[in-house]
Enzyme design. Structure first.
Site, PDB file in Angstrom:
ATOM      1  N   SER A  16       0.966  -1.179  -0.594  1.00 54.79           N
ATOM      2  CA  SER A  16      -0.135   0.255   0.166  1.00 54.79           C
ATOM      3  C   SER A  16       1.135   0.709   0.209  1.00 54.79           C
ATOM      4  O   SER A  16       1.711   1.690  -0.416  1.00 54.79           O
ATOM      5  CB  SER A  16      -0.913  -0.055   0.875  1.00 54.79           C
ATOM      6  OG  SER A  16      -1.216   0.573   0.828  1.00 54.79           O
ATOM      7  N   HIS A  43      -2.766  -1.412  -3.202  1.00 61.72           N
ATOM      8  CA  HIS A  43      -4.487  -0.479  -2.581  1.00 61.72           C
ATOM      9  C   HIS A  43      -4.356   1.153  -3.413  1.00 61.72           C
ATOM     10  O   HIS A  43      -3.326   1.300  -3.737  1.00 61.72           O
ATOM     11  CB  HIS A  43      -4.106   0.288  -1.047  1.00 61.72           C
ATOM     12  CG  HIS A  43      -3.830  -0.990   0.035  1.00 61.72           C
ATOM     13  ND1 HIS A  43      -4.529  -0.878   0.902  1.00 61.72           N
ATOM     14  CD2 HIS A  43      -4.692  -2.261  -0.312  1.00 61.72           C
ATOM     15  CE1 HIS A  43      -4.385  -1.927   2.221  1.00 61.72           C
ATOM     16  NE2 HIS A  43      -4.872  -3.207   1.037  1.00 61.72           N
ATOM     17  N   ASP A 136      -3.866  -4.957   6.283  1.00 59.54           N
ATOM     18  CA  ASP A 136      -3.522  -6.136   5.202  1.00 59.54           C
ATOM     19  C   ASP A 136      -2.750  -6.779   4.462  1.00 59.54           C
ATOM     20  O   ASP A 136      -1.301  -5.834   4.255  1.00 59.54           O
ATOM     21  CB  ASP A 136      -4.468  -5.783   4.174  1.00 59.54           C
ATOM     22  CG  ASP A 136      -5.206  -6.338   2.973  1.00 59.54           C
ATOM     23  OD1 ASP A 136      -5.514  -7.083   3.604  1.00 59.54           O
ATOM     24  OD2 ASP A 136      -4.785  -5.847   1.922  1.00 59.54           O
TER      25      ASP A 136
END
Length: 196
Positions: A16, A43, A136
């Site tokens: 991310s 992401h 995540d």
């Protein structure tokens, strides 16, 4: 699925915030002869088209594509998850896109990719979790390791947003903790079956 294979048949990468820096070092350094599929979930803003293929296509020796639903997972190719879809590895092996609800406020979710790939590839999978600002990928990395795959984490000191690799380190002891310059050489060595 893995009978007799000396190295991983697939590499999954998640990240991310801050992960583009590591990808910019690692992906162009992967050799053209790497006989493994590389699947990347980052992401991304849901409402904008991804520029990742444009960024990396002319910098990488491997083919670079945005993943399509039901597409075969072919070696020598880097597949990027499209915005606003979960990207999964399915039997075949092939890729699958899903509009299931976001996880960790994210679609695509790294956990979804890692867990589905672990189910298909088992010990023939290497997973690498990069910089990011939430947790995540940590649970998915644990599943990869539990299924016999190789779990790698970016060294938090080298991450622009260390929360993601730190979450993984709090959950498991990864096989490798890597600076960006170490990632491509290790992935190539793992594929060649020289280290474990």
């Amino acid at each position: 699925m893995t009978g007799g294979l000396r190295g991983p048949r697939a590499i999954v990468i998640g990240g991310s915030a801050g992960s583009l820096d590591a990808l910019g070092v690692m992906l162009p350094a992967l050799p053209a002869q790497l006989d493994a599929a590389v699947v990347v979930t980052l992401h991304l803003p849901r409402e904008q088209p991804s520029l990742l293929c444009d960024i990396f296509r002319h910098r990488c020796a491997l083919q670079v594509r945005e993943a399509q639903d039901k597409e075969p997972l072919t070696p020598g190719t880097i597949f990027f998850a499209p915005p606003d879809y979960h990207l999964l590895v399915d039997a075949g092996p092939s890729l699958a896109l899903s509009i299931d609800p976001p996880l960790h406020f994210s679609r695509p979710s790294i956990d979804v990719l890692f867990e589905s790939a672990a189910d298909v590839y088992g010990p023939a999978l290497t997973a690498l979790l990069l910089s990011g600002a939430n947790a995540d990928g940590a649970r998915g990395l644990a599943v990869v390791q539990r299924m016999g795959g190789i779990a790698c984490v970016q060294a938090p000191a080298s991450a622009g947003a260390p929360a993601m690799p730190e979450a993984a380190l709090a959950l498991i002891t990864p096989d490798h903790v890597l600076m960006p310059a170490q990632m491509a050489p290790l992935l190539n060595q793992l594929h060649q079956g020289r280290v474990s």
